[in-house]
Design an enzyme around this catalytic site. Structure first.
Site, PDB file in Angstrom:
ATOM      1  N   ARG A 118       0.839  -1.192   0.000  1.00 25.71           N
ATOM      2  CA  ARG A 118       0.000   0.000   0.000  1.00 25.71           C
ATOM      3  C   ARG A 118       0.873   1.240   0.000  1.00 25.71           C
ATOM      4  NH1 ARG A 118      -3.345  -1.786   5.413  1.00 25.71           N
ATOM      5  NH2 ARG A 118      -3.608  -3.937   4.743  1.00 25.71           N
ATOM      6  N   ARG A 157       8.356   7.303   6.877  1.00 19.07           N
ATOM      7  CA  ARG A 157       8.059   8.645   7.396  1.00 19.07           C
ATOM      8  C   ARG A 157       8.562   8.822   8.829  1.00 19.07           C
ATOM      9  NH1 ARG A 157       1.833   8.805   5.819  1.00 19.07           N
ATOM     10  NH2 ARG A 157       1.838  10.631   7.190  1.00 19.07           N
ATOM     11  N   ASP A 211       0.228   5.168   1.558  1.00 16.99           N
ATOM     12  CA  ASP A 211      -0.744   5.894   2.384  1.00 16.99           C
ATOM     13  C   ASP A 211      -1.385   7.051   1.628  1.00 16.99           C
ATOM     14  OD1 ASP A 211       0.028   4.272   4.420  1.00 16.99           O
ATOM     15  OD2 ASP A 211       1.301   5.762   5.410  1.00 16.99           O
TER      16      ASP A 211
END
Lengths: 244, 244
Positions: A51, A197, A53
Protein backbone atom coordinates in the site's frame (compact mmCIF):
# COMPACT_ATOMS: atom_id res chain seq x y z
CA UNK A 1 -5.07 -17.47 -18.15
CA UNK A 2 -2.44 -14.73 -18.25
CA UNK A 3 -0.64 -12.76 -15.57
CA UNK A 4 0.11 -9.09 -16.24
CA UNK A 5 2.58 -6.94 -14.33
CA UNK A 6 1.95 -3.19 -14.49
CA UNK A 7 4.29 -0.40 -13.44
CA UNK A 8 2.47 2.83 -12.69
CA UNK A 9 3.01 6.37 -11.41
CA UNK A 10 0.61 8.59 -9.52
CA UNK A 11 0.28 11.90 -7.75
CA UNK A 12 -1.26 10.77 -4.46
CA UNK A 13 -2.38 14.28 -3.41
CA UNK A 14 -6.10 13.79 -3.86
CA UNK A 15 -6.41 10.08 -3.03
CA UNK A 16 -7.06 8.15 0.16
CA UNK A 17 -4.03 6.00 -0.57
CA UNK A 18 -3.53 2.91 -2.70
CA UNK A 19 -5.76 0.35 -1.07
CA UNK A 20 -9.43 -0.20 -1.80
CA UNK A 21 -11.32 0.45 1.43
CA UNK A 22 -14.85 -0.24 2.58
CA UNK A 23 -15.91 3.35 3.11
CA UNK A 24 -14.38 5.15 0.16
CA UNK A 25 -13.90 4.66 -3.56
CA UNK A 26 -11.29 7.38 -3.58
CA UNK A 27 -8.33 5.03 -3.82
CA UNK A 28 -5.90 4.35 -6.62
CA UNK A 29 -6.59 0.63 -6.51
CA UNK A 30 -10.30 1.34 -7.04
CA UNK A 31 -9.57 3.47 -10.12
CA UNK A 32 -7.69 0.58 -11.70
CA UNK A 33 -10.24 -2.09 -10.77
CA UNK A 34 -13.06 0.02 -12.23
CA UNK A 35 -11.25 0.28 -15.56
CA UNK A 36 -10.29 -3.42 -15.59
CA UNK A 37 -13.95 -4.31 -15.04
CA UNK A 38 -14.87 -2.16 -18.03
CA UNK A 39 -12.07 -3.67 -20.13
CA UNK A 40 -12.52 -7.34 -19.20
CA UNK A 41 -16.21 -7.54 -18.34
CA UNK A 42 -15.50 -9.37 -15.08
CA UNK A 43 -14.48 -8.20 -11.63
CA UNK A 44 -10.71 -8.51 -11.41
CA UNK A 45 -8.69 -8.10 -8.26
CA UNK A 46 -5.28 -6.49 -8.43
CA UNK A 47 -2.31 -7.11 -6.13
CA UNK A 48 0.15 -4.29 -5.46
CA UNK A 49 3.71 -4.48 -4.14
CA UNK A 50 2.30 -2.81 -1.04
CA UNK A 51 0.00 0.00 0.00
CA UNK A 52 0.93 3.63 -0.17
CA UNK A 53 -0.74 5.89 2.38
CA UNK A 54 -3.11 8.74 1.70
CA UNK A 55 -1.22 11.56 0.00
CA UNK A 56 1.89 9.50 -0.84
CA UNK A 57 3.11 9.50 -4.45
CA UNK A 58 4.61 6.79 -6.67
CA UNK A 59 6.90 6.83 -9.68
CA UNK A 60 7.22 3.07 -9.87
CA UNK A 61 4.44 1.23 -8.03
CA UNK A 62 3.87 -2.32 -9.34
CA UNK A 63 0.75 -4.47 -9.34
CA UNK A 64 -0.38 -7.61 -11.14
CA UNK A 65 -3.64 -9.24 -12.12
CA UNK A 66 -4.66 -12.48 -13.79
CA UNK A 67 -7.24 -12.71 -16.55
CA UNK A 68 -8.36 -14.41 -19.73
CA UNK A 69 -7.88 -12.00 -22.61
CA UNK A 70 -6.73 -11.74 -26.20
CA UNK A 71 -5.59 -8.15 -25.64
CA UNK A 72 -1.88 -7.50 -26.07
CA UNK A 73 0.29 -5.66 -23.51
CA UNK A 74 0.28 -2.47 -25.57
CA UNK A 75 -3.49 -2.61 -26.03
CA UNK A 76 -3.96 -2.99 -22.27
CA UNK A 77 -1.67 -0.04 -21.60
CA UNK A 78 -3.48 2.22 -24.06
CA UNK A 79 -6.93 1.17 -22.84
CA UNK A 80 -6.18 1.78 -19.16
CA UNK A 81 -4.35 5.07 -19.77
CA UNK A 82 -7.28 6.32 -21.82
CA UNK A 83 -9.65 5.98 -18.86
CA UNK A 84 -7.32 6.95 -16.02
CA UNK A 85 -7.49 10.49 -14.60
CA UNK A 86 -4.53 12.77 -15.35
CA UNK A 87 -2.83 12.08 -12.00
CA UNK A 88 -2.40 8.33 -12.58
CA UNK A 89 -0.52 6.74 -15.49
CA UNK A 90 0.53 3.27 -16.59
CA UNK A 91 4.23 3.25 -17.50
CA UNK A 92 4.49 -0.34 -18.69
CA UNK A 93 2.57 -3.59 -19.05
CA UNK A 94 4.38 -6.93 -19.16
CA UNK A 95 3.09 -10.45 -19.50
CA UNK A 96 4.81 -12.45 -16.72
CA UNK A 97 5.05 -15.98 -15.36
CA UNK A 98 1.88 -17.14 -13.57
CA UNK A 99 3.87 -17.49 -10.33
CA UNK A 100 4.75 -13.79 -10.26
CA UNK A 101 3.06 -11.91 -7.39
CA UNK A 102 3.68 -8.17 -6.97
CA UNK A 103 4.01 -8.36 -3.20
CA UNK A 104 5.33 -11.84 -2.53
CA UNK A 105 7.99 -11.72 -5.27
CA UNK A 106 9.50 -8.38 -4.15
CA UNK A 107 13.31 -8.34 -3.78
CA UNK A 108 13.55 -4.69 -2.72
CA UNK A 109 11.60 -1.46 -2.65
CA UNK A 110 12.99 2.05 -2.83
CA UNK A 111 11.28 5.07 -1.32
CA UNK A 112 12.39 8.67 -1.41
CA UNK A 113 11.50 11.36 1.09
CA UNK A 114 12.08 14.95 0.01
CA UNK A 115 12.36 17.91 2.39
CA UNK A 116 12.85 21.55 1.55
CA UNK A 117 14.50 23.87 3.99
CA UNK A 118 13.88 27.43 2.88
CA UNK A 119 11.58 30.33 3.55
CA UNK A 120 8.91 29.27 1.06
CA UNK A 121 8.22 26.03 -0.77
CA UNK A 122 9.33 25.99 -4.45
CA UNK A 123 6.32 26.49 -6.70
CA UNK A 124 6.91 23.61 -9.11
CA UNK A 125 7.69 21.08 -6.36
CA UNK A 126 5.15 22.27 -3.80
CA UNK A 127 3.02 19.13 -3.84
CA UNK A 128 5.99 16.74 -3.71
CA UNK A 129 8.18 18.02 -0.88
CA UNK A 130 7.72 18.76 2.79
CA UNK A 131 8.87 22.17 3.96
CA UNK A 132 10.83 22.13 7.20
CA UNK A 133 11.87 25.07 9.36
CA UNK A 134 15.38 24.14 10.40
CA UNK A 135 18.50 23.20 8.46
CA UNK A 136 19.56 19.76 9.64
CA UNK A 137 23.18 18.65 9.86
CA UNK A 138 23.45 16.15 7.00
CA UNK A 139 26.59 14.45 8.35
CA UNK A 140 24.93 13.59 11.66
CA UNK A 141 21.84 12.34 9.80
CA UNK A 142 24.11 10.05 7.75
CA UNK A 143 25.60 8.61 10.92
CA UNK A 144 22.11 7.93 12.26
CA UNK A 145 21.10 6.36 8.96
CA UNK A 146 24.09 3.97 9.09
CA UNK A 147 22.74 2.51 12.32
CA UNK A 148 19.47 1.61 10.57
CA UNK A 149 21.08 -0.30 7.70
CA UNK A 150 20.77 -4.02 8.35
CA UNK A 151 18.18 -6.50 9.58
CA UNK A 152 16.31 -5.30 12.66
CA UNK A 153 12.96 -5.38 14.40
CA UNK A 154 11.59 -2.02 13.22
CA UNK A 155 8.44 -2.11 15.38
CA UNK A 156 9.53 1.12 17.10
CA UNK A 157 9.40 2.84 13.70
CA UNK A 158 5.79 2.01 12.98
CA UNK A 159 2.41 3.25 14.22
CA UNK A 160 0.59 -0.06 13.91
CA UNK A 161 0.65 -3.14 16.08
CA UNK A 162 1.30 -6.35 14.24
CA UNK A 163 0.73 -10.04 14.63
CA UNK A 164 3.27 -10.88 11.95
CA UNK A 165 7.02 -10.36 12.11
CA UNK A 166 8.20 -6.77 12.30
CA UNK A 167 11.74 -7.66 11.21
CA UNK A 168 12.79 -5.96 8.01
CA UNK A 169 16.11 -5.44 6.29
CA UNK A 170 17.23 -2.01 5.10
CA UNK A 171 19.88 -2.34 2.39
CA UNK A 172 20.79 1.30 1.97
CA UNK A 173 19.92 4.82 3.08
CA UNK A 174 21.29 7.62 0.93
CA UNK A 175 21.01 11.20 2.16
CA UNK A 176 21.95 14.08 -0.08
CA UNK A 177 21.44 17.82 -0.07
CA UNK A 178 20.88 19.74 -3.31
CA UNK A 179 20.60 23.41 -2.50
CA UNK A 180 17.75 23.72 -0.02
CA UNK A 181 16.45 20.22 -0.83
CA UNK A 182 17.28 17.21 1.31
CA UNK A 183 16.58 13.82 -0.27
CA UNK A 184 16.50 10.63 1.76
CA UNK A 185 16.42 7.50 -0.40
CA UNK A 186 15.80 4.21 1.39
CA UNK A 187 16.00 0.72 -0.08
CA UNK A 188 14.90 -2.37 1.82
CA UNK A 189 13.19 -5.71 1.49
CA UNK A 190 9.99 -4.25 2.92
CA UNK A 191 8.64 -1.49 5.12
CA UNK A 192 6.16 -1.37 8.01
CA UNK A 193 3.24 1.04 8.13
CA UNK A 194 4.61 4.64 8.25
CA UNK A 195 8.16 3.30 8.65
CA UNK A 196 9.84 5.57 6.07
CA UNK A 197 8.06 8.64 7.40
CA UNK A 198 9.03 7.88 11.00
CA UNK A 199 12.64 7.11 10.05
CA UNK A 200 12.76 10.44 8.21
CA UNK A 201 11.24 12.27 11.19
CA UNK A 202 13.75 10.65 13.54
CA UNK A 203 16.73 11.49 11.31
CA UNK A 204 15.48 15.08 10.96
CA UNK A 205 15.26 15.41 14.75
CA UNK A 206 18.77 13.99 14.97
CA UNK A 207 20.06 16.48 12.39
CA UNK A 208 18.46 19.42 14.19
CA UNK A 209 19.87 18.52 17.60
CA UNK A 210 16.62 17.35 19.17
CA UNK A 211 18.01 13.89 19.90
CA UNK A 212 21.38 12.17 19.90
CA UNK A 213 22.81 9.22 18.03
CA UNK A 214 22.34 6.75 20.88
CA UNK A 215 18.57 7.27 20.72
CA UNK A 216 18.55 5.36 17.42
CA UNK A 217 20.03 2.30 19.10
CA UNK A 218 17.48 2.65 21.88
CA UNK A 219 14.49 2.65 19.50
CA UNK A 220 15.84 -0.47 17.79
CA UNK A 221 16.44 -2.20 21.12
CA UNK A 222 13.25 -1.28 22.92
CA UNK A 223 10.94 -1.33 19.86
CA UNK A 224 9.02 1.54 21.41
CA UNK A 225 7.26 3.93 19.01
CA UNK A 226 7.18 6.68 21.62
CA UNK A 227 10.98 6.89 21.56
CA UNK A 228 11.13 7.57 17.82
CA UNK A 229 10.62 10.85 15.98
CA UNK A 230 7.54 12.40 14.41
CA UNK A 231 5.74 10.84 11.45
CA UNK A 232 6.65 13.21 8.62
CA UNK A 233 3.75 14.36 6.38
CA UNK A 234 2.85 12.14 3.40
CA UNK A 235 3.38 14.61 0.56
CA UNK A 236 7.18 14.41 0.67
CA UNK A 237 7.14 10.64 0.20
CA UNK A 238 7.33 8.78 -3.10
CA UNK A 239 7.63 5.07 -3.92
CA UNK A 240 10.40 5.22 -6.50
CA UNK A 241 10.70 1.60 -7.60
CA UNK A 242 10.17 -2.03 -6.80
CA UNK A 243 12.74 -4.62 -7.83
CA UNK A 244 12.01 -8.32 -8.39
CA UNK B 1 13.54 56.48 -2.65
CA UNK B 2 14.75 52.99 -3.47
CA UNK B 3 14.36 50.73 -6.48
CA UNK B 4 13.89 47.00 -5.89
CA UNK B 5 14.31 44.27 -8.48
CA UNK B 6 12.48 41.02 -7.73
CA UNK B 7 12.93 37.66 -9.45
CA UNK B 8 9.90 35.42 -9.07
CA UNK B 9 8.50 32.05 -10.15
CA UNK B 10 4.87 31.05 -10.62
CA UNK B 11 2.62 28.27 -11.78
CA UNK B 12 0.36 30.17 -14.17
CA UNK B 13 -2.31 27.43 -14.33
CA UNK B 14 -5.02 29.22 -12.38
CA UNK B 15 -4.25 32.85 -13.30
CA UNK B 16 -5.45 35.15 -16.06
CA UNK B 17 -1.84 35.97 -16.87
CA UNK B 18 0.62 38.45 -15.44
CA UNK B 19 -0.96 41.77 -16.16
CA UNK B 20 -3.46 43.57 -13.99
CA UNK B 21 -6.66 43.96 -16.01
CA UNK B 22 -9.78 46.02 -15.54
CA UNK B 23 -12.22 43.14 -15.28
CA UNK B 24 -10.36 40.64 -13.14
CA UNK B 25 -8.18 40.59 -10.06
CA UNK B 26 -7.03 37.09 -10.93
CA UNK B 27 -3.62 38.15 -12.18
CA UNK B 28 -0.15 37.63 -10.78
CA UNK B 29 0.59 41.36 -10.90
CA UNK B 30 -2.50 42.02 -8.77
CA UNK B 31 -1.36 39.50 -6.14
CA UNK B 32 1.95 41.35 -5.76
CA UNK B 33 0.43 44.83 -5.73
CA UNK B 34 -2.04 43.81 -3.04
CA UNK B 35 0.78 42.59 -0.80
CA UNK B 36 2.95 45.66 -1.50
CA UNK B 37 0.04 47.88 -0.49
CA UNK B 38 -0.23 45.97 2.77
CA UNK B 39 3.53 46.14 3.31
CA UNK B 40 4.13 49.78 2.37
CA UNK B 41 0.79 51.41 3.16
CA UNK B 42 0.67 53.12 -0.23
CA UNK B 43 -0.42 51.96 -3.66
CA UNK B 44 2.71 50.89 -5.51
CA UNK B 45 2.86 50.04 -9.18
CA UNK B 46 5.15 47.28 -10.34
CA UNK B 47 6.81 46.94 -13.76
CA UNK B 48 7.51 43.49 -15.17
CA UNK B 49 9.95 42.47 -17.90
CA UNK B 50 6.84 41.73 -19.94
CA UNK B 51 3.46 40.07 -19.63
CA UNK B 52 2.95 36.36 -19.57
CA UNK B 53 -0.37 35.10 -20.96
CA UNK B 54 -3.08 33.29 -19.08
CA UNK B 55 -1.82 29.81 -18.12
CA UNK B 56 1.85 30.51 -18.88
CA UNK B 57 4.41 29.73 -16.16
CA UNK B 58 7.60 31.49 -15.06
CA UNK B 59 10.77 30.34 -13.33
CA UNK B 60 12.51 33.70 -13.62
CA UNK B 61 10.11 36.58 -14.23
CA UNK B 62 11.51 39.95 -13.12
CA UNK B 63 9.75 43.08 -11.95
CA UNK B 64 10.75 46.26 -10.13
CA UNK B 65 9.08 48.89 -7.98
CA UNK B 66 10.16 52.11 -6.33
CA UNK B 67 9.31 53.04 -2.76
CA UNK B 68 10.38 54.74 0.44
CA UNK B 69 11.13 52.08 3.03
CA UNK B 70 13.51 51.08 5.78
CA UNK B 71 12.89 47.39 5.09
CA UNK B 72 15.90 45.38 3.94
CA UNK B 73 15.91 43.11 0.88
CA UNK B 74 15.60 39.98 3.00
CA UNK B 75 12.74 41.47 5.02
CA UNK B 76 10.89 42.32 1.82
CA UNK B 77 11.40 38.80 0.47
CA UNK B 78 10.12 37.16 3.66
CA UNK B 79 7.15 39.52 3.96
CA UNK B 80 5.95 39.00 0.38
CA UNK B 81 6.51 35.23 0.43
CA UNK B 82 4.52 34.99 3.63
CA UNK B 83 1.42 36.44 1.97
CA UNK B 84 1.75 34.91 -1.51
CA UNK B 85 -0.31 31.83 -2.40
CA UNK B 86 1.61 28.57 -2.81
CA UNK B 87 1.81 28.88 -6.61
CA UNK B 88 3.81 32.14 -6.59
CA UNK B 89 7.20 32.66 -4.93
CA UNK B 90 9.83 35.37 -4.68
CA UNK B 91 13.26 33.95 -5.46
CA UNK B 92 15.32 37.07 -4.82
CA UNK B 93 15.09 40.76 -3.96
CA UNK B 94 17.87 43.17 -4.92
CA UNK B 95 18.25 46.87 -4.36
CA UNK B 96 19.22 48.33 -7.76
CA UNK B 97 20.12 51.62 -9.40
CA UNK B 98 17.18 54.03 -9.74
CA UNK B 99 17.54 53.90 -13.52
CA UNK B 100 16.88 50.15 -13.66
CA UNK B 101 13.56 49.30 -15.35
CA UNK B 102 12.52 45.65 -15.67
CA UNK B 103 11.22 46.03 -19.22
CA UNK B 104 13.31 48.84 -20.67
CA UNK B 105 16.63 47.49 -19.36
CA UNK B 106 16.16 43.94 -20.72
CA UNK B 107 19.12 42.52 -22.68
CA UNK B 108 17.52 39.16 -23.42
CA UNK B 109 14.67 36.90 -22.37
CA UNK B 110 14.60 33.12 -22.52
CA UNK B 111 11.42 31.09 -22.87
CA UNK B 112 11.05 27.34 -22.96
CA UNK B 113 8.24 25.41 -24.60
CA UNK B 114 7.86 21.76 -23.58
CA UNK B 115 5.98 19.14 -25.58
CA UNK B 116 5.41 15.51 -24.72
CA UNK B 117 4.84 12.99 -27.42
CA UNK B 118 3.52 9.81 -25.85
CA UNK B 119 0.27 8.03 -25.20
CA UNK B 120 -0.45 9.76 -21.90
CA UNK B 121 0.97 12.87 -20.25
CA UNK B 122 3.48 12.17 -17.42
CA UNK B 123 1.78 12.62 -14.06
CA UNK B 124 4.37 14.86 -12.40
CA UNK B 125 4.76 17.15 -15.43
CA UNK B 126 1.13 17.22 -16.53
CA UNK B 127 0.54 20.90 -15.85
CA UNK B 128 3.81 22.02 -17.45
CA UNK B 129 3.92 20.28 -20.82
CA UNK B 130 1.67 20.10 -23.86
CA UNK B 131 0.87 16.62 -25.11
CA UNK B 132 1.09 16.22 -28.87
CA UNK B 133 -0.07 13.32 -31.01
CA UNK B 134 2.71 12.96 -33.54
CA UNK B 135 6.46 12.52 -33.22
CA UNK B 136 8.10 15.41 -35.04
CA UNK B 137 11.39 15.13 -36.90
CA UNK B 138 13.77 17.08 -34.65
CA UNK B 139 16.40 17.62 -37.37
CA UNK B 140 13.92 19.33 -39.70
CA UNK B 141 12.65 21.45 -36.80
CA UNK B 142 16.24 22.55 -36.11
CA UNK B 143 16.63 23.62 -39.74
CA UNK B 144 13.43 25.66 -39.49
CA UNK B 145 14.60 27.19 -36.22
CA UNK B 146 17.89 28.30 -37.82
CA UNK B 147 15.94 30.44 -40.27
CA UNK B 148 14.33 32.32 -37.37
CA UNK B 149 17.58 33.24 -35.65
CA UNK B 150 18.43 36.86 -36.40
CA UNK B 151 16.68 40.21 -36.60
CA UNK B 152 13.38 40.07 -38.47
CA UNK B 153 9.91 41.52 -38.60
CA UNK B 154 8.04 38.81 -36.67
CA UNK B 155 4.55 40.27 -37.28
CA UNK B 156 3.52 37.03 -39.01
CA UNK B 157 4.23 35.18 -35.75
CA UNK B 158 1.87 37.23 -33.61
CA UNK B 159 -1.89 37.44 -33.20
CA UNK B 160 -2.03 41.14 -32.41
CA UNK B 161 -1.75 44.16 -34.66
CA UNK B 162 0.76 46.74 -33.53
CA UNK B 163 1.46 50.40 -33.96
CA UNK B 164 5.02 50.00 -32.73
CA UNK B 165 7.86 48.12 -34.42
CA UNK B 166 7.40 44.38 -34.79
CA UNK B 167 11.10 43.80 -35.41
CA UNK B 168 12.72 41.56 -32.84
CA UNK B 169 16.01 39.70 -32.68
CA UNK B 170 16.18 36.01 -31.80
CA UNK B 171 19.65 35.09 -30.53
CA UNK B 172 19.23 31.36 -30.23
CA UNK B 173 16.73 28.51 -30.57
CA UNK B 174 17.75 25.23 -28.99
CA UNK B 175 15.66 22.14 -29.67
CA UNK B 176 16.34 18.91 -27.84
CA UNK B 177 14.53 15.65 -27.30
CA UNK B 178 14.77 13.78 -23.99
CA UNK B 179 12.84 10.56 -24.28
CA UNK B 180 9.31 11.55 -25.26
CA UNK B 181 9.87 15.20 -24.26
CA UNK B 182 10.74 17.88 -26.78
CA UNK B 183 12.10 21.12 -25.35
CA UNK B 184 12.34 24.30 -27.41
CA UNK B 185 14.36 27.03 -25.70
CA UNK B 186 14.29 30.46 -27.33
CA UNK B 187 16.38 33.48 -26.38
CA UNK B 188 15.79 36.90 -27.88
CA UNK B 189 15.77 40.61 -27.14
CA UNK B 190 11.98 40.57 -26.93
CA UNK B 191 8.89 38.70 -28.08
CA UNK B 192 5.57 39.77 -29.59
CA UNK B 193 2.22 38.63 -28.24
CA UNK B 194 1.96 34.80 -28.64
CA UNK B 195 5.20 34.76 -30.63
CA UNK B 196 6.87 31.82 -28.84
CA UNK B 197 3.70 29.74 -29.01
CA UNK B 198 3.23 30.41 -32.73
CA UNK B 199 6.90 29.71 -33.49
CA UNK B 200 6.55 26.42 -31.60
CA UNK B 201 3.35 25.55 -33.48
CA UNK B 202 5.00 26.34 -36.80
CA UNK B 203 8.10 24.26 -36.01
CA UNK B 204 5.90 21.37 -34.87
CA UNK B 205 3.97 21.48 -38.14
CA UNK B 206 7.28 21.53 -39.97
CA UNK B 207 8.53 18.52 -38.00
CA UNK B 208 5.35 16.54 -38.66
CA UNK B 209 5.39 17.15 -42.40
CA UNK B 210 2.47 19.59 -42.53
CA UNK B 211 4.58 22.35 -44.07
CA UNK B 212 7.98 22.68 -45.69
CA UNK B 213 11.06 24.73 -44.85
CA UNK B 214 10.35 27.43 -47.43
CA UNK B 215 7.14 28.32 -45.62
CA UNK B 216 9.24 29.80 -42.80
CA UNK B 217 10.86 32.25 -45.23
CA UNK B 218 7.45 33.12 -46.59
CA UNK B 219 6.01 33.99 -43.16
CA UNK B 220 9.00 36.24 -42.47
CA UNK B 221 8.71 37.91 -45.88
CA UNK B 222 4.96 38.39 -46.04
CA UNK B 223 4.41 39.00 -42.30
CA UNK B 224 1.09 37.20 -42.62
CA UNK B 225 -0.20 35.43 -39.51
CA UNK B 226 -2.43 33.15 -41.58
CA UNK B 227 0.66 31.55 -43.15
CA UNK B 228 2.14 30.52 -39.78
CA UNK B 229 1.29 27.52 -37.62
CA UNK B 230 -1.13 27.09 -34.76
CA UNK B 231 -0.77 28.92 -31.45
CA UNK B 232 0.32 26.15 -29.10
CA UNK B 233 -1.54 25.96 -25.74
CA UNK B 234 -0.16 28.09 -22.87
CA UNK B 235 0.59 25.35 -20.35
CA UNK B 236 3.74 24.13 -22.11
CA UNK B 237 5.30 27.60 -21.97
CA UNK B 238 7.58 28.95 -19.26
CA UNK B 239 9.54 32.20 -18.97
CA UNK B 240 12.88 30.81 -17.82
CA UNK B 241 14.93 33.96 -17.28
CA UNK B 242 15.48 37.59 -18.07
CA UNK B 243 19.00 38.94 -18.49
CA UNK B 244 20.02 42.58 -17.98
Amino acid sequence: MKNFKLTVEYDGSRYSGWQRQGNTNNTIQHKFEEILFKMLGVKTEIFASGRTDSGVHAKGQVFNFKCETTLTEIEIKLYINKYLPEDIRVLSVESVDMRFHSRLSVKSKTYQYRMFNGSKCPVFERKYVTCVNETPDIEIMKKGAEKLVGKFDFKGFSTKTFKKSTFREIYDICINAEGDFINITITGNGFLYNMVRIITGTLYELGTGKRDLSSIDEILEKCDRSLAGITMPPQGLCLLKVDY
